[in-house]
Design an enzyme around this catalytic site. Structure first.
Site, PDB file in Angstrom:
ATOM      1  CE  LYS A 252       1.318  -3.603   8.540  1.00 42.79           C
ATOM      2  NZ  LYS A 252       0.134  -2.826   8.122  1.00 42.79           N
TER       3      LYS A 252
ATOM      4  CD  GLU B  85       5.263  -0.279   4.484  1.00 44.00           C
ATOM      5  OE1 GLU B  85       4.397   0.290   5.172  1.00 44.00           O
ATOM      6  OE2 GLU B  85       5.049  -1.323   3.842  1.00 44.00           O
TER       7      GLU B  85
ATOM      8  NE  ARG C  40       1.154   5.420   1.228  1.00 46.84           N
ATOM      9  CZ  ARG C  40      -0.101   5.626   1.604  1.00 46.84           C
ATOM     10  NH1 ARG C  40      -0.593   6.860   1.649  1.00 46.84           N
ATOM     11  NH2 ARG C  40      -0.883   4.621   1.914  1.00 46.84           N
TER      12      ARG C  40
HETATM   13  N1  BES Z   1       1.499  -3.536   3.579  1.00 40.31           N
HETATM   14  C1  BES Z   1       0.417  -2.741   4.034  1.00 40.31           C
HETATM   15  C2  BES Z   1      -0.874  -2.963   3.244  1.00 40.31           C
HETATM   16  C3  BES Z   1      -1.473  -4.337   3.281  1.00 40.31           C
HETATM   17  C4  BES Z   1      -2.547  -4.608   4.111  1.00 40.31           C
HETATM   18  C5  BES Z   1      -1.019  -5.338   2.444  1.00 40.31           C
HETATM   19  C6  BES Z   1      -3.134  -5.855   4.123  1.00 40.31           C
HETATM   20  C7  BES Z   1      -1.605  -6.592   2.462  1.00 40.31           C
HETATM   21  C8  BES Z   1      -2.664  -6.855   3.290  1.00 40.31           C
HETATM   22  C9  BES Z   1       0.777  -1.269   3.937  1.00 40.31           C
HETATM   23  O1  BES Z   1       2.116  -0.974   4.089  1.00 40.31           O
HETATM   24  C10 BES Z   1       0.039  -0.569   5.006  1.00 40.31           C
HETATM   25  O2  BES Z   1       0.342  -0.808   6.147  1.00 40.31           O
HETATM   26  N2  BES Z   1      -0.887   0.303   4.648  1.00 40.31           N
HETATM   27  C11 BES Z   1      -1.661   1.024   5.597  1.00 40.31           C
HETATM   28  C12 BES Z   1      -1.720   2.461   5.145  1.00 40.31           C
HETATM   29  C13 BES Z   1      -2.277   3.405   6.167  1.00 40.31           C
HETATM   30  C14 BES Z   1      -1.328   3.541   7.332  1.00 40.31           C
HETATM   31  C15 BES Z   1      -2.505   4.748   5.509  1.00 40.31           C
HETATM   32  C16 BES Z   1      -3.053   0.406   5.621  1.00 40.31           C
HETATM   33  O3  BES Z   1      -3.551  -0.012   4.571  1.00 40.31           O
HETATM   34  O4  BES Z   1      -3.626   0.295   6.697  1.00 40.31           O
HETATM   35 ZN    ZN Z   2       3.453  -2.474   3.647  1.00 42.79          ZN
HETATM   36 MN    MN Z   3       2.661  -0.721   6.130  1.00 43.86          MN
END
Ligand code: BES
Ligand code: ZN
Ligand code: MN
Length: 508
Positions: A284, A356, A358
């Site tokens: 990230k 991750e 899912r």
């Molecule tokens: N934990 C994150 C989602 C999230 C984002 C939670 C903001 C709380 C606040 C999740 O694991 C994630 O990183 N999702 C990605 C999915 C993508 C790579 C398909 C996302 O939402 O960007």
């Molecule tokens: Zn996450």
């Molecule tokens: Mn994530």
């Protein structure tokens, strides 16, 4: 927060909280106090023109100092508009406001006189129970890492001492009996908020599992699987997420048997517990990454909910299952394009290690359904950033294969003001996660519908059992103070699911 319940009376040097209606007419014990003070209170009420016309949203208040002829040293008078139409949520918010105000003025030795606040929508006992719930939830604080005795911290700490809060009512015995419900909810919510607020170097997967195990004190049976057991079971999906982390991955199972038929199918709640989400090798960006400590919010809600159900001895069989991992970089971390095998036997091509949650839920859901044959499964997860784009911080996303379950959840959400908005599932969305080399891939090709394709992924691990997925990414954490939640972890979901269980599944 501990509350003392007394019959109707004054106490020396205490502060009284009383109420009037929208026309500034005192109600309940306030009327009696007014007589005792020879109308001193109503005289002040009626001469304060600004209080009379003040018309802010719901709760205007007036402070009366040193009321004549009373033992009480000060009075807070709250003006309630249309309280005859108050619903559960209005009482919670009122309680939250009362706490915030008393705490703002650093009041101590407070007596609440709730008699007379009678709504036509809900019984007096239940409404004051909700008021106290709101009061208690608003009083949550997390200051264990603050050095205790500096001047600055003293200023920030509120002085409303838990032990000094009293409720004085002619229904005191019945209110006191019902207080167990307030206690159960506020302890469950506090546990959830603590777990979510703790920093990720402290609240690691084993530490969350330890907190789950602590529920044994309330009669919950807890089983914790480690990496060895999960490897043997073939949980390659959940395990793939924790491979870059020094902290061992865990699956914790909490069983509460409160139904008279111990063999009755359990209600199942499953939580995503990513103790920190760096994104893994699909790292990230650094800006805002600190927020990913609350990526275990789903598991926090499940642990807190199980505590609430056990503390109030809910008459249901329920299980809570939390998948606990840290999504970290490391030399053994999963790579984008790795193919893994899930507990269900289906294979997954991991195209993005940041999708991750899912992967964790896939094995937790399948395990729950295989091992416990539940009545239904409800999972909670801070699953997608896309749900925050769609709904902001106001609603959580609801995805389900079952209309009845959805209705019940939406209804409970409205009552508790933890609102849900249902999204569609469709086979055409499902196709978007087909992989050329494995049974599926963990992100969709093409753009758009990110929250839905995540839910479609989960659905591939659900067989015929009714199932609902709550995407709580936008509601788990608040940057603003809310009526019944300080800034930070909200525990969104605990009240909702407790209401849902109580309203639809107890005594059945
Ligand atoms: N934990 C994150 C989602 C999230 C984002 C939670 C903001 C709380 C606040 C999740 O694991 C994630 O990183 N999702 C990605 C999915 C993508 C790579 C398909 C996302 O939402 O960007
Ligand atoms: Zn996450
Ligand atoms: Mn994530």
């Amino acid at each position: 927060m501990d509350v003392q319940f007394n019959s109707l009376k004054q106490e020396k040097d205490h502060i009284g909280v009383i109420f009037c209606d929208q026309n500034c007419k005192l109600i309940g014990f306030g009327k009696k106090l007014d007589q005792l003070s020879k109308k001193y209170i109503s005289r002040i009420l009626n001469t304060d023109e600004s209080f009379k016309i003040r018309n802010s949203k719901n709760f205007d208040y007036l402070i009366v100092h040193q009321p004549e002829n009373l033992k009480l040293s000060k009075l807070y008078i709250f003006k309630l508009k249309k309280f005859k139409e108050y619903q559960i949520r209005d009482f919670q918010i009122l309680g939250g406001h009362i706490f915030s105000l008393l705490s703002f003025y650093k009041e101590n030795k407070v007596i609440l006189y709730p008699d007379g606040i009678i709504s036509s929508k809900i019984s007096f006992i239940n409404s004051i129970t909700e008021l106290l719930t709101g009061f208690s939830l608003a009083s949550y604080r997390f200051d264990k890492y603050k050095k205790k005795d500096t001047e600055r911290n003293k200023k920030n700490k509120n002085s409303l001492k838990a032990t000094k809060f009293k409720v004085s009512s002619s229904s005191n015995t019945r209110l006191e009996k019902n207080y167990i419900n307030v206690k159960a909810i506020s302890e469950g919510v506090s546990l959830t908020r603590n777990l979510v607020t703790e920093p990720p170097n402290v609240m690691t997967p084993p530490e969350i599992a330890k907190n789950a195990t602590s529920l044994e004190a309330y009669g919950v049976k807890v089983t914790v699987l480690g990496e060895k057991e999960m490897t043997k079971l073939g949980m390659g999906s959940l395990l793939s997420v924790g491979r870059g982390s020094e902290h061992e991955s865990k699956l914790a199972i909490m069983e509460w048997k409160g139904h008279k038929n111990k063999k009755k199918k359990p209600l199942a709640f499953i939580g995503k517990g990513v103790s920190f989400d760096t994104g893994g090798v699909s790292l990230k960006p650094s800006g805002g990454m600190e927020e990913m400590k609350y990526d275990m919010g789903g598991s926090g809600v499940v642990v807190g909910l199980m505590k609430t159900l056990a503390m109030r001895k809910a008459k249901v069989n329920a299980i809570g299952v939390v998948g606990l991992v840290e999504n970290h970089i490391g030399n053994m971390a999963t790579r984008p394009s790795d193919v893994i095998k899930s507990y269900s036997g289906q294979t997954i091509e991991v195209l993005n290690t940041d999708a991750e949650g899912r992967l964790v839920l896939a094995d937790a859901l399948y395990y729950t359904q295989e091992q416990y044959k539940p009545e239904f499964m409800v999972n909670l997860a801070t699953l997608t950033g896309a749900i925050v784009i769609a709904l902001g911080n106001e609603y959580a996303g609801l995805f389900s294969n079952n209309d009845k379950l959805s209705k019940q959840l939406e209804d409970a959400g409205k009552i508790e003001d933890e609102k849900l908005w249902r999204f569609p599932l469709h086979e055409n969305f499902d196709k978007m996660i087909n992989s050329p080399i494995a049974d599926m891939q963990n992100i969709s090709y093409g753009r758009g519908a990110g929250s839905i394709t995540a839910a479609q992924f989960l659905q591939r691990f659900v067989n015929r059992v009714p199932w609902a997925h709550l995407d709580i990414a936008g509601t788990t954490w608040t940057k603003q103070t809310l009526p019944t939640s300080p800034k930070g972890a909200t525990a969104f979901g605990v009240k909702l699911l407790n209401r849902f269980v109580n309203k639809y599944y107890e005594g059945k």
